[in-house]
Write an enzyme that holds these catalytic residues in place. Structure first.
Site, short mmCIF file in Angstrom:
data_model
loop_
_atom_site.label_atom_id
_atom_site.label_comp_id
_atom_site.label_asym_id
_atom_site.label_seq_id
_atom_site.Cartn_x
_atom_site.Cartn_y
_atom_site.Cartn_z
N ASP A 11 3.91 3.65 9.03
CA ASP A 11 4.10 4.07 7.65
C ASP A 11 5.36 3.40 7.13
O ASP A 11 5.97 2.57 7.82
CB ASP A 11 4.20 5.60 7.54
N HIS A 35 2.79 1.80 1.55
CA HIS A 35 3.50 2.51 2.61
C HIS A 35 3.94 1.56 3.72
O HIS A 35 3.80 1.87 4.91
CB HIS A 35 2.62 3.62 3.20
N ASP A 39 -3.65 4.63 0.97
CA ASP A 39 -3.33 5.66 -0.04
C ASP A 39 -2.05 5.31 -0.79
O ASP A 39 -1.20 4.57 -0.32
CB ASP A 39 -3.19 7.02 0.63
N GLU A 40 -1.92 5.89 -1.97
CA GLU A 40 -0.69 5.87 -2.77
C GLU A 40 -0.09 4.47 -2.88
O GLU A 40 1.11 4.27 -2.66
CB GLU A 40 0.32 6.85 -2.17
N TRP A 59 -8.67 13.33 1.34
CA TRP A 59 -7.51 14.20 1.46
C TRP A 59 -7.09 14.83 0.13
O TRP A 59 -6.46 15.88 0.12
CB TRP A 59 -6.32 13.44 2.06
N PHE A 109 -1.47 20.69 7.77
CA PHE A 109 -0.76 21.63 8.62
C PHE A 109 0.76 21.50 8.49
O PHE A 109 1.50 22.25 9.15
CB PHE A 109 -1.19 21.47 10.07
#
Length: 761
Positions: A194, A271, A325-326, A392, A418
């Site tokens: 990441d 990321h 993502d993102e 997600w 979580f």
């Protein structure tokens, strides 16, 4: 003498049978899909033999059973390949077509566990171990005659562990895998890469672990704030770690022995700060280290393809996760190379450029005999034909993908992140985001009604995600996993018509003892006291109800501020009060406190006649529950998304509370919130509290200037004042908003003030 020995043996059987007083079915998680008990018991003794094939898998699973009986019952069992009575037989059968299915039978001849493959046999062994634990209920290896026929509802039963934000040594990763295995989970998504940490050895690009695996620790800054990759021996505090290829192989082999597939994630195209600070030539022109690979640079693709070529041999399972993502696309829109790529490929926008990036990588991954899987943002601009989506951001992306014919793993943030809180207590350990409690996880259904009937087979299953922004240790990780993973295992294994929430609550209570025996740090949040306060207009009394999520175990309390003990008042009926009370409540299980306590002062100064006048209205998105929110006896927790906070941007918080009638008061207090690391909410710079009998002339009882606190962590600041007891009909409170966020803040724009629960006595 012989008669005497038989009598002693008979008395021993009676004793252990009495100790094994609760049927073992009460504690099996996930719930088997068929479980039928018959009269009779079989006792495993030192003469019982474990029978298995003379194969590596057979011997390995037999060894697991040998270790279990030795540790739990001090029995040293022998093995054999010969079928016989008084045995635990591990049998491979050609019947059936589900490699994870198993049958477990206990008769007077012994135990048989049958599966089409050793996947099923392994799961049968996990059930057998649960039938013989915990020690609090079972002190001898006596099994009720039973027939169990079981198979999972879904083929993808997974959890993701992020090791980029905070690094977990390989032995800690193995312990996470152990927890997955005992719950019959079969997928371990390993988030190895990441923006703030590269964790896997890549020989062709050694800087990735020399520099990308380490970061400078900066005072008063979270790891992702002003991230700077560095070298391990750099002066100052440095944090990081990585896995060698040997480490990866060891963990993958460890998981495989527990029939868990490992899915690596190599994040792209966003990321990616850690990688791009090591190899900045793959960043868009003029962007420094934006964290996004340049989509117009063929070198970016070569770089990632070379990495994947080294990753693929380490992970035998068919999937490779690319994240996706993102993605901050502004760098692409300002990059000449990316603009040229868009022109050459006839791409109309940045979303289509992302689709181009993902499709190009998918072709390469497919050439390596792997399947691409990514977060649901890979749908943007068009999804590669063979890609699998992990949804997600809710269920919507998964619904869209499945209805279009793509395989999907449902992993919605609510309820399967979580890293979110699982309890409402302000004492819960650091977490990220919202609130996902135990029974919310249990109710998870990965197949929404919006998916067409002929497309539902595309839902492979579900997966929880444990992001580690706030989680630094194995103990904290276990706390966030357990018992929520137990609930998820049943949501994904057990068929819907066999699920029963009330029975699950009974079984999870037994399961807690197993966690204790295994020294797992699990959350008692589902047992911790929660509260509800109502006002009875008829007799002008307040009514306090105490409860917990599961509705089991004792709650004991005190009203004098002292911590409850096992002999304190047992809560049985609602507490009625007409004067302020200091409640300290605690759940007890087996005579020991469990979960965090409830510590609140509930006031009585506000009746149904109270009115609030606001100088500046609160923001409707942060109403706290409306005009009664400031005195509704609902206390906000240290999370910006707690619905009990009342907030307003830029302007001061100013209210006059009309009590409706005089009250003899000597105390006023209220709470303010700040969380610099995740919100624009800051403490006020000054708070003034005045009291009045006529609503015209106010006596100032508090005028406090608050110092600026730069700590990034969430803060609840209690502002309170005591004064000489007197009749009060009006309370005036003003809190100075700083207006604009200071330059050193990680955000720009308006500062917010969040306030909650005015308390008087």
């Amino acid at each position: 003498m012989k008669f005497f020995k038989l009598l002693i043996f008979f008395l021993f059987l009676v004793t252990v049978s009495c100790k094994n007083k609760v049927p073992a079915k009460a504690g099996v998680i996930p719930q088997p899909n068929l479980i039928e008990y018959q009269q009779g018991t079989f006792m495993v003794s030192e003469n019982t033999v474990i029978v298995s094939e003379n194969s590596e898998e057979g011997k390995r699973i037999a060894a697991e059973l040998i270790s279990f009986f030795d540790k739990n019952f001090n029995l040293k069992l022998n093995t054999s390949t010969k079928i016989q009575d008084n045995a635990i037989q591990l049998i491979i059968s050609e019947d059936g077509d589900n490699k994870e299915a198993y049958q477990l039978n206990v008769t007077k001849k012994g135990v048989s566990i049958t599966g089409k493959t050793y996947h099923g046999v392994f799961y049968g062994v996990q059930t057998l171990k649960q039938l013989l634990t915990p020690k609090t209920l079972i002190n001898a290896p006596i099994l009720h005659f039973v027939h169990i026929k079981d198979a999972p509802e879904f083929g993808w039963r997974g959890m993701m562990l992020d090791v980029s934000r905070h690094f977990f040594p390989k032995d800690s990763v193995k312990k996470v895998i152990d927890i997955l295995a005992m719950h019959k989970m079969n997928k371990f998504h390993w988030h190895l890469v990441d923006g703030i940490g590269w964790r896997i050895q890549i020989d062709k690009y050694p800087e990735l672990i020399k520099k990308g695996a380490w970061r400078k620790v900066k005072e008063n800054k979270k790891p992702w704030e002003d991230f700077e990759a560095t070298y391990k021996d750099t002066e100052g505090e440095v944090y990081g770690g990585f896995y060698t290829k040997a480490d990866i192989k060891e963990v993958v082999a460890y998981a495989a022995e527990r029939y868990i597939d490992v899915i690596p994630e190599i994040e792209m195209p966003g990321h990616s700060e850690a990688a791009l600070q090591c190899y900045p030539e793959f960043t868009c022109d003029g962007e420094g280290t934006s964290g996004v690979y340049c989509a117009g640079n063929d070198g970016s693709f070569e770089f990632l393809q070379n990495i994947i070529s080294e990753v693929v041999p380490l992970f035998p399972y068919k999937y490779l996760h690319i994240g996706g993502d993102e993605v901050g696309k502004s760098a692409w829109l300002n990059c000449k190379k990316c603009q040229k790529r868009m022109q050459d490929e006839n791409l109309e926008n940045a979303e289509e450029l992302q689709s181009y990036f993902v499709k190009r990588m998918e072709e390469f991954i497919h050439s390596k005999n792997k399947k691409l899987i990514g977060w649901d943002e890979i749908l943007e601009g068009g999804l590669p034909e063979r890609a699998t989506v992990m949804s997600w951001r809710g269920f919507e992306g998964g619904i869209e993908a499945a209805n279009a014919g793509h395989d999907v793993v449902m992993s919605p943030g609510s309820p399967l992140y979580f890293d979110h809180n699982q309890g409402k207590s302000e004492f819960e350990p650091p977490s990220w985001g919202g609130y996902n409690n135990l029974l919310k996880v249990y109710d998870f259904n990965p197949v929404p009604d919006a998916i067409a009937a002929d497309k539902r087979h595309h839902i492979l299953g579900g997966q929880a995600n444990l992001w580690t922004e706030q989680i630094k240790t194995l103990s904290h990780a276990q706390y966030m996993m357990l018992p929520r993973l137990s609930a998820l295992s049943e949501a994904l294994w057990t068929s819907p018509n066999q699920k029963n929430k009330n029975e699950f609550i009974k079984r999870i209570d037994v399961h807690f003892d197993r966690f204790e025996e295994l020294n797992y740090h699990f959350a008692g949040s589902s047992l911790a006291p929660d509260y509800n306060v109502t006002y009875n207009k008829a007799d002008k009394t307040f009514v306090l109800e105490l409860k917990n999520e599961l509705g089991i175990n004792e709650i004991r309390y005190t009203l004098d501020g002292t911590a409850p003990i096992v002999n304190s008042e047992l809560y049985t009926t609602p507490i009625r009060y007409t004067k302020p009370i200091n409640v300290h409540a605690q759940a007890f299980r087996n005579g020991e406190p469990i979960g965090f306590p409830l510590k609140k002062m509930f006031s009585t100064g506000f009746g149904d006649k109270c009115k609030v006048t606001y100088t500046h209205p609160y923001n409707e998105s942060y109403s706290g529950g409306g005009e009664q929110a400031l005195f509704n006896n609902k206390f906000a927790n240290p999370r910006g998304d707690d619905p009990n906070w009342q907030g307003l941007p830029k302007k001061d918080f100013e209210v006059i509370i009309d009590l409706g009638e005089p009250n003899a008061l000597s105390y006023v207090g209220l709470n303010f919130f700040q969380h610099i690391g995740a919100t624009s909410v800051m403490l006020p710079t000054q708070v003034v509290i005045g009291i009045s009998e006529d609503g015209k002339t106010y006596q100032i009882v508090l005028d406090e200037t608050l110092e600026t606190i730069k700590d990034r962590d969430p803060i609840i600041k209690r502002i309170e004042t005591e004064f000489e007891k007197q009749d009060v009909s009006f309370i005036k409170i003003s809190a100075k908003n700083r207006g604009q966020l200071p330059e050193w803040h990680i955000r720009n724009g308006d500062a917010w003030v969040f306030v909650d629960e005015v308390t008087v006595k």
